[in-house]
Enzyme design. Structure first.
Site, mmCIF file in Angstrom:
data_model
loop_
_atom_site.group_PDB
_atom_site.id
_atom_site.type_symbol
_atom_site.label_atom_id
_atom_site.label_comp_id
_atom_site.label_asym_id
_atom_site.label_seq_id
_atom_site.Cartn_x
_atom_site.Cartn_y
_atom_site.Cartn_z
ATOM 1 N N HIS A 5 -7.834 14.055 2.855
ATOM 2 C CA HIS A 5 -8.286 13.230 1.737
ATOM 3 C C HIS A 5 -9.752 13.558 1.393
ATOM 4 O O HIS A 5 -10.553 13.862 2.289
ATOM 5 C CB HIS A 5 -8.238 11.749 2.115
ATOM 6 N N CYS A 27 -6.679 5.357 6.133
ATOM 7 C CA CYS A 27 -7.243 6.705 6.312
ATOM 8 C C CYS A 27 -8.498 6.962 5.472
ATOM 9 O O CYS A 27 -9.504 7.464 5.991
ATOM 10 C CB CYS A 27 -6.175 7.758 6.029
HETATM 11 P P1 NAP Z 1 6.683 9.087 8.592
HETATM 12 O O1 NAP Z 1 6.352 10.530 8.704
HETATM 13 O O2 NAP Z 1 7.636 8.682 7.543
HETATM 14 O O3 NAP Z 1 7.218 8.583 10.036
HETATM 15 C C1 NAP Z 1 7.706 7.289 10.268
HETATM 16 C C2 NAP Z 1 8.041 7.107 11.743
HETATM 17 O O4 NAP Z 1 8.450 5.754 11.947
HETATM 18 C C3 NAP Z 1 9.187 7.979 12.248
HETATM 19 O O5 NAP Z 1 8.985 8.310 13.595
HETATM 20 C C4 NAP Z 1 10.374 7.040 12.110
HETATM 21 O O6 NAP Z 1 11.477 7.377 12.959
HETATM 22 C C5 NAP Z 1 9.749 5.745 12.561
HETATM 23 N N1 NAP Z 1 10.551 4.617 12.119
HETATM 24 C C6 NAP Z 1 10.963 4.319 10.860
HETATM 25 N N2 NAP Z 1 11.755 3.214 10.872
HETATM 26 C C7 NAP Z 1 11.802 2.805 12.157
HETATM 27 C C8 NAP Z 1 12.481 1.746 12.813
HETATM 28 N N3 NAP Z 1 13.235 0.869 12.147
HETATM 29 N N4 NAP Z 1 12.336 1.625 14.159
HETATM 30 C C9 NAP Z 1 11.594 2.500 14.845
HETATM 31 N N5 NAP Z 1 10.939 3.540 14.290
HETATM 32 C C10 NAP Z 1 11.058 3.690 12.955
HETATM 33 O O7 NAP Z 1 5.373 8.211 8.313
HETATM 34 P P2 NAP Z 1 3.841 8.500 8.795
HETATM 35 O O8 NAP Z 1 3.088 9.246 7.766
HETATM 36 O O9 NAP Z 1 3.859 9.036 10.187
HETATM 37 O O10 NAP Z 1 3.217 7.033 8.756
HETATM 38 C C11 NAP Z 1 3.619 6.060 9.697
HETATM 39 C C12 NAP Z 1 2.689 4.854 9.638
HETATM 40 O O11 NAP Z 1 1.342 5.243 9.804
HETATM 41 C C13 NAP Z 1 2.719 4.076 8.320
HETATM 42 O O12 NAP Z 1 2.549 2.705 8.609
HETATM 43 C C14 NAP Z 1 1.525 4.586 7.573
HETATM 44 O O13 NAP Z 1 1.050 3.650 6.638
HETATM 45 C C15 NAP Z 1 0.572 4.750 8.727
HETATM 46 N N6 NAP Z 1 -0.518 5.660 8.418
HETATM 47 C C16 NAP Z 1 -0.292 6.868 7.873
HETATM 48 C C17 NAP Z 1 -1.346 7.684 7.561
HETATM 49 C C18 NAP Z 1 -1.137 8.986 6.953
HETATM 50 O O14 NAP Z 1 -2.132 9.563 6.446
HETATM 51 N N7 NAP Z 1 0.081 9.528 7.013
HETATM 52 C C19 NAP Z 1 -2.635 7.305 7.825
HETATM 53 C C20 NAP Z 1 -2.839 6.071 8.400
HETATM 54 C C21 NAP Z 1 -1.782 5.271 8.671
HETATM 55 P P3 NAP Z 1 12.722 8.282 12.448
HETATM 56 O O15 NAP Z 1 12.346 9.711 12.726
HETATM 57 O O16 NAP Z 1 13.842 7.818 13.302
HETATM 58 O O17 NAP Z 1 12.906 8.004 10.997
#
Ligand code: NAP
Length: 322
Positions: free
Chosen positions: A233, A126
């Site tokens: 950010h 990000c």
């Molecule tokens: P989050 O809010 O914790 O959401 C995680 C998601 O992944 C939920 O839908 C979760 O489902 C799912 N998940 C977790 N374990 C899983 C499994 N075993 N099988 C299938 N689905 C699963 O996290 P987030 O902030 O959205 O970030 C997710 C990804 O995007 C990460 O890799 C992060 O590094 C990346 N990212 C984030 C940002 C940011 O600013 N937030 C920016 C760039 C990239 P459940 O609801 O069932 O738990």
């Protein structure tokens, strides 16, 4: 076109859905996947109800484009399965970003790289996305010799768990996600430390900036810090340009930069701030001034919504390119 969202119940996944609705992104069929925890829950997209399904190998059948945001381990395992079954995966995790066979794309900067994909395209980190959107017009006009990034990263970058830590911390509760309290604090560590003393987040900014901008030898350094801000950010950038410049030309190229908005009027205290950037699509730059400590130096302050431009929006823009 059959679209899948993997991690649809997460922070980024829910923003994917908002962005798809707002931009009128067209699909014939849509499937939403999560872990077993959220499987069975109901999500409304474009006025239609969808039941979230548990992610399994069979999920990839018949999918044309899959937007992944379920963490690096899931991407490592499932992105190749989707790609092998003919889907194009656009992945938000860091799992594939530095793979030489995987394009790392910011549509305003290197759209041409998207065409080189072999089934997986990576969405950058990000803080890197917003930074390269601001650096691109400077590189094109003047050339860039060196960049120092110092980040002020919102808790939403650590997912739902990060947001909960700040909210609970403000109520006096101990942190469950971060190793230190984030309320009333700054944490100069994002992700784990590597052998050279940098954190992984810092090395992502160094390596991803070089890859996206096609400048493998660019001198870049970074310090990344988690701050008690809910969303968006901020990045302080000290940029050494290759050649002498007029400030008027700097403002001109930044004003014309794709995806960029200049907010810079010290007299009226106008500069980018996270509260104003949240919920918007653009990358905002301000506090634009000469760095008088080096030759051809420039200082910038850059703010963007890390969940939109830093994640969901950039991913959907890549899908639109394709
Ligand atoms: P989050 O809010 O914790 O959401 C995680 C998601 O992944 C939920 O839908 C979760 O489902 C799912 N998940 C977790 N374990 C899983 C499994 N075993 N099988 C299938 N689905 C699963 O996290 P987030 O902030 O959205 O970030 C997710 C990804 O995007 C990460 O890799 C992060 O590094 C990346 N990212 C984030 C940002 C940011 O600013 N937030 C920016 C760039 C990239 P459940 O609801 O069932 O738990």
């Amino acid at each position: 076109m059959n679209l899948a969202i993997v991690g649809a119940t997460g922070n980024v996944g829910r923003e994917f859905i908002k962005v798809i609705e707002q931009r009128g992104f067209k699909y014939d069929d849509l499937r939403l996947f999560s872990s077993a925890r959220s499987a069975g829950s109901c999500v409304v997209v474009n006025g239609k109800e969808f039941i979230v399904e548990e992610l399994t190998e069979g999920a990839a059948d018949g999918i044309d484009i899959a937007l992944f945001s379920a963490g690096g381990d899931i991407s490592k395992t499932f992105a190749p399965i989707f790609a092998e079954k003919g889907a194009l995966v656009i992945d938000n995790s860091s799992a594939w970003r530095m793979d030489p066979a995987v394009p790392l794309v910011v549509p305003e900067v290197n759209p041409q790289d998207a065409k080189l994909h072999k089934g997986i395209i990576a969405n950058p980190n990000c803080s890197t996305i917003q930074s390269v959107v601001a650096l691109k017009p400077l590189q094109d006009a003047f050339g860039i010799k060196r960049v120092v990034f110092s980040t002020y990263q919102a808790v939403s970058g650590a997912g739902m768990a990060g947001i909960t830590d700040l909210e609970q911390g403000l109520l006096g509760k101990p942190p469950a996600n971060f190793k230190h309290p984030i309320a009333g604090n700054l944490i100069p560590q994002i992700d784990v430390f590597t052998d050279n003393g940098y954190t992984k987040e810092e090395m992502k900014m160094v390596l991803e900036t070089r890859k996206i901008m096609g400048l493998p030898n660019l001198r870049v350094t970074a310090t990344t810090v988690r701050v008690p801000v809910l969303n968006s950010h901020s990045v302080s950038m000290n940029v050494e340009l290759e050649s002498a410049f007029d400030m008027a030309d700097v403002f001109k190229v930044l004003r014309e930069g794709a995806g960029l908005v200049v907010q810079d009027d010290p007299a009226s205290r106008l500069y980018p701030m996270p509260l104003n950037a949240s919920g918007t699509d653009e990358v905002f730059v301000g506090r634009i001034r000469r760095d008088e400590s080096v030759e051809f130096g420039l200082n910038l302050w850059c703010v963007a919504d890390n969940i939109r431009k830093g994640a969901a929006l950039n991913t959907v823009q890549i899908a639109e390119l394709i």
